[in-house]
Design a protein around this motif. Structure first.
Motif, mmCIF file in Angstrom:
data_model
loop_
_atom_site.group_PDB
_atom_site.id
_atom_site.type_symbol
_atom_site.label_atom_id
_atom_site.label_comp_id
_atom_site.label_asym_id
_atom_site.label_seq_id
_atom_site.Cartn_x
_atom_site.Cartn_y
_atom_site.Cartn_z
ATOM 1 N N ALA A 284 10.989 48.541 -44.118
ATOM 2 C CA ALA A 284 12.454 48.535 -44.176
ATOM 3 C C ALA A 284 13.057 47.324 -43.475
ATOM 4 N N ALA A 285 12.410 46.832 -42.430
ATOM 5 C CA ALA A 285 12.926 45.649 -41.742
ATOM 6 C C ALA A 285 12.959 44.444 -42.686
ATOM 7 N N ALA A 286 11.930 44.288 -43.495
ATOM 8 C CA ALA A 286 11.890 43.181 -44.458
ATOM 9 C C ALA A 286 12.959 43.355 -45.531
ATOM 10 N N ALA A 287 13.267 44.597 -45.892
ATOM 11 C CA ALA A 287 14.292 44.852 -46.905
ATOM 12 C C ALA A 287 15.645 44.301 -46.470
ATOM 13 N N GLY A 288 15.881 44.307 -45.160
ATOM 14 C CA GLY A 288 17.147 43.790 -44.639
ATOM 15 C C GLY A 288 17.311 42.289 -44.802
ATOM 16 N N LEU A 289 16.239 41.586 -45.107
ATOM 17 C CA LEU A 289 16.286 40.132 -45.306
ATOM 18 C C LEU A 289 16.667 39.739 -46.731
ATOM 19 N N VAL A 290 16.669 40.708 -47.621
ATOM 20 C CA VAL A 290 16.860 40.431 -49.048
ATOM 21 C C VAL A 290 18.332 40.605 -49.425
ATOM 22 N N PRO A 291 18.936 39.590 -50.068
ATOM 23 C CA PRO A 291 20.333 39.728 -50.487
ATOM 24 C C PRO A 291 20.467 40.740 -51.626
ATOM 25 N N ARG A 292 21.669 41.269 -51.806
ATOM 26 C CA ARG A 292 21.919 42.258 -52.867
ATOM 27 C C ARG A 292 22.104 41.628 -54.242
ATOM 28 N N ASP A 293 22.434 40.339 -54.257
ATOM 29 C CA ASP A 293 22.514 39.621 -55.533
ATOM 30 C C ASP A 293 22.261 38.140 -55.298
ATOM 31 N N VAL A 294 21.840 37.485 -56.350
ATOM 32 C CA VAL A 294 21.595 36.043 -56.329
ATOM 33 C C VAL A 294 22.217 35.469 -57.590
ATOM 34 N N ASP A 295 23.137 34.536 -57.416
ATOM 35 C CA ASP A 295 23.804 33.895 -58.556
ATOM 36 C C ASP A 295 24.370 34.921 -59.533
ATOM 37 N N GLY A 296 24.891 36.025 -59.004
ATOM 38 C CA GLY A 296 25.493 37.051 -59.841
ATOM 39 C C GLY A 296 24.515 38.041 -60.444
ATOM 40 N N VAL A 297 23.229 37.905 -60.143
ATOM 41 C CA VAL A 297 22.211 38.818 -60.665
ATOM 42 C C VAL A 297 21.870 39.838 -59.576
ATOM 43 N N ARG A 298 21.889 41.103 -59.930
ATOM 44 C CA ARG A 298 21.586 42.167 -58.978
ATOM 45 C C ARG A 298 20.136 42.082 -58.506
ATOM 46 N N VAL A 299 19.930 42.336 -57.218
ATOM 47 C CA VAL A 299 18.589 42.347 -56.627
ATOM 48 C C VAL A 299 18.311 43.751 -56.112
ATOM 49 N N VAL A 300 17.154 44.318 -56.493
ATOM 50 C CA VAL A 300 16.751 45.636 -56.018
ATOM 51 C C VAL A 300 15.503 45.471 -55.152
ATOM 52 N N THR A 301 15.465 46.196 -54.049
ATOM 53 C CA THR A 301 14.285 46.140 -53.187
ATOM 54 C C THR A 301 13.578 47.481 -53.210
#
Length: 76
Positions: A45-62
């Motif tokens: 879960a700590a690594a999940a906090g490093l990931v943005p929710r979107d990149v260039d308008g594309v949704r990111v799922v962790t």
């Protein structure tokens, strides 16, 4: 709806951003609803906090998948 080419470009950009982050074990594309998202597999879960929710308008799922280790060969 995000098309595959747009999601692939966002994946490439995100991979560059996260390449040195500990705990990120995989980055790929996944289908969601009627389009594509960037999917990031993380060790915890700590690594999940490093990931943005979107990149260039594309949704990111962790997804927390744990540590990835290579299989050991069973040859005798």
């Amino acid at each position: 709806m995000t098309d595959r080419a747009t999601a692939r470009a966002a994946k490439t950009a995100l991979a560059g951003q996260l390449s040195t982050q500990p705990g990120v074990v995989g980055i790929g594309l996944a289908r969601r609803d009627s389009g594509y998202v960037v999917k990031v597999d993380v060790a915890d879960a700590a690594a999940a906090g490093l990931v943005p929710r979107d990149v260039d308008g594309v949704r990111v799922v962790t997804e927390v998948v744990g540590v990835i280790r290579p299989l050991r060969s069973r040859t005798a």
